[in-house]
Design a protein around this motif. Structure first.
Motif, PDB file in Angstrom:
ATOM      1  N   TYR A 150       0.841  -1.195   0.000  1.00 57.40           N
ATOM      2  CA  TYR A 150       0.000   0.000   0.000  1.00 57.40           C
ATOM      3  C   TYR A 150       0.879   1.249   0.000  1.00 57.40           C
ATOM      4  O   TYR A 150       1.984   1.251   0.552  1.00 57.40           O
ATOM      5  N   PHE A 151       0.340   2.290  -0.613  1.00 56.01           N
ATOM      6  CA  PHE A 151       0.963   3.607  -0.620  1.00 56.01           C
ATOM      7  C   PHE A 151      -0.049   4.591  -0.025  1.00 56.01           C
ATOM      8  O   PHE A 151      -1.125   4.801  -0.591  1.00 56.01           O
ATOM      9  N   LEU A 152       0.282   5.168   1.116  1.00 59.61           N
ATOM     10  CA  LEU A 152      -0.599   6.119   1.788  1.00 59.61           C
ATOM     11  C   LEU A 152      -0.154   7.519   1.405  1.00 59.61           C
ATOM     12  O   LEU A 152       0.992   7.901   1.656  1.00 59.61           O
ATOM     13  N   VAL A 153      -1.041   8.296   0.810  1.00 63.33           N
ATOM     14  CA  VAL A 153      -0.680   9.610   0.281  1.00 63.33           C
ATOM     15  C   VAL A 153      -1.457  10.704   1.009  1.00 63.33           C
ATOM     16  O   VAL A 153      -2.543  10.462   1.542  1.00 63.33           O
ATOM     17  N   PRO A 154      -0.914  11.932   1.026  1.00 64.72           N
ATOM     18  CA  PRO A 154      -1.539  12.990   1.823  1.00 64.72           C
ATOM     19  C   PRO A 154      -2.750  13.657   1.198  1.00 64.72           C
ATOM     20  O   PRO A 154      -3.539  14.294   1.902  1.00 64.72           O
ATOM     21  N   ASN A 155      -2.925  13.549  -0.131  1.00 64.04           N
ATOM     22  CA  ASN A 155      -4.024  14.258  -0.783  1.00 64.04           C
ATOM     23  C   ASN A 155      -4.271  13.666  -2.166  1.00 64.04           C
ATOM     24  O   ASN A 155      -3.490  12.849  -2.664  1.00 64.04           O
ATOM     25  N   GLU A 156      -5.366  14.081  -2.777  1.00 67.05           N
ATOM     26  CA  GLU A 156      -5.737  13.544  -4.091  1.00 67.05           C
ATOM     27  C   GLU A 156      -4.729  13.944  -5.169  1.00 67.05           C
ATOM     28  O   GLU A 156      -4.513  13.213  -6.137  1.00 67.05           O
ATOM     29  N   GLN A 157      -4.133  15.110  -5.021  1.00 66.09           N
ATOM     30  CA  GLN A 157      -3.137  15.554  -6.000  1.00 66.09           C
ATOM     31  C   GLN A 157      -1.951  14.584  -6.038  1.00 66.09           C
ATOM     32  O   GLN A 157      -1.448  14.237  -7.117  1.00 66.09           O
ATOM     33  N   SER A 158      -1.509  14.126  -4.879  1.00 67.71           N
ATOM     34  CA  SER A 158      -0.418  13.163  -4.822  1.00 67.71           C
ATOM     35  C   SER A 158      -0.859  11.792  -5.303  1.00 67.71           C
ATOM     36  O   SER A 158      -0.097  11.069  -5.959  1.00 67.71           O
ATOM     37  N   ALA A 159      -2.086  11.423  -4.990  1.00 66.57           N
ATOM     38  CA  ALA A 159      -2.619  10.139  -5.458  1.00 66.57           C
ATOM     39  C   ALA A 159      -2.604  10.070  -6.979  1.00 66.57           C
ATOM     40  O   ALA A 159      -2.280   9.027  -7.569  1.00 66.57           O
TER      41      ALA A 159
END
Length: 360
Positions: A150-159
């Motif tokens: 899994y990759f946990l990202v801080p916001n939709e832009q990073s996703a």
């Protein structure tokens, strides 16, 4: 899932802050879970690590464009496996940790660790590998060209960046940056800036220290309630005290009260560090970015600007101009920034991440 190993490194504020946030979120959600947090580079290399870390921090703060070239080179690499095969002391230390602790999940807040984990355990590893991406928008490829569950990202832009890099959408989880759980406890119902409620400005000095006293003098000429943090730098404190003279100012050294200060402030002035930007977002406090390190911090600054949650400036004079603008006309600009940054805020991120880790 009750044995979780968290790995971090002291190269930049975001990694350590994220690791502590995950740890503290787990302590809040599952106090009976067995959790260990390790800075593998510090533990493996000792004095050599301290020297390299200081050199790295000097590079990114004094010559940020030079670091930008290194960052761009890393982003264009197709594979990183060979780069980490020579880190033998680090791999031996991680291997011994894995043998002793036998974790159910390994959470990495620093990019090299998933590669080392794969080299040590191979494709048949039993523990889950979870990567906590601490950058926004300008997410370097080193974060996601590894093998992880899994990759946990801080916001939709990073996703969106990680998806474009070829990671399956079901592996990407957008929980927000794991800020301290204290942000979830604090109210963000601050009154808009005015003569009655004040105009509270927090200036975090962690770059551009030579220009800081002059900026403080100019800020004190405005009608604001100014708080300045100087960390453990006694010489900087003295310079700020001299600049302030007999005018009212709160000067703080190292403090664990940043969540409260951000939630009480109307405006933050500071560099676009990963933790700083994400904490001001969690607090719903608009930001004037006055320093950007090329590469990883560019995306943090861009997030503030593209969401109209604050602005970037190039000089102390422009800080003053934008501060005046924020509070002018019944704080019209501030109200706009405040509404927009509130939409990004995820103060429960560390708690949500903890609950996710316990569920996988």
């Amino acid at each position: 899932m009750n044995k979780i190993l968290i790995l971090t490194a002291g190269y930049g504020e975001g990694h350590n802050s994220a690791a502590r946030g995950v740890r503290d979120g787990l302590a809040r959600v599952a106090p009976d879970a067995t959790v260990e947090l390790h800075d593998l580079f510090a533990e493996s290399y000792g004095l050599a690590h301290d020297i390299i870390r200081k050199a790295y921090l000097a590079l990114i703060n004094r010559w940020p464009r030079s670091w930008g070239y290194v960052y761009e080179w890393l982003d264009h690499k197709e594979s990183f496996d060979n780069n980490f095969r020579s880190f033998l002391p680090l791999k031996r230390h991680l291997g011994s940790l894995l043998d002793r602790f036998q974790p159910d999940a390994v959470v990495s807040t620093f990019p090299p660790y998933p590669y080392l984990l794969e080299q040590i355990l191979g494709p048949g590893r039993r523990c889950k590998s979870v990567v906590v991406v601490t950058d926004s928008i300008t997410v370097n490829a080193i974060w996601y060209r590894c093998v992880a569950d899994y990759f946990l990202v801080p916001n939709e832009q990073s996703a969106a960046v990680v998806r474009a890099g070829g990671i399956a959408p079901e592996k990407i989880k957008t929980f927000g940056f794991p800020v301290s759980p204290k942000f979830a406890d604090l109210a963000r119902d601050r009154q808009p800036p005015s003569d009655q409620s004040g105009r509270r400005v927090l200036y975090i000095i962690n770059a551009g220290t030579a220009r800081a006293p002059g900026l403080v003098r100019k800020l004190l000429d405005l009608d604001v309630d100014l708080t300045v943090t100087v960390g453990r730098d006694d010489r900087l404190r003295q310079a700020i005290e001299t600049a302030a003279g007999d005018r009212k100012i709160d000067i703080l050294g190292w403090t664990d009260q940043l969540p409260r200060l951000l939630c009480e402030s109307h405006l933050l002035i500071g560099k676009a560090g990963g933790a700083t930007v994400q904490e001001t977002i969690a607090a719903g406090c608009p930001m004037i970015v006055n320093h950007v390190v090329s590469g990883q911090e560019e995306g943090n600054a861009r997030l503030i600007v593209t969401t109209n949650s604050g602005t970037i400036v190039d000089s102390p004079d422009e800080v003053i101009t934008q501060t005046r603008r924020a509070f002018a006309a019944d704080a019209k600009q501030w109200r706009e920034w405040s509404t927009n940054i509130g939409k990004l805020s995820r103060p429960r991120a560390s708690l949500d991440i903890a609950e996710f880790l316990l569920s996988i």
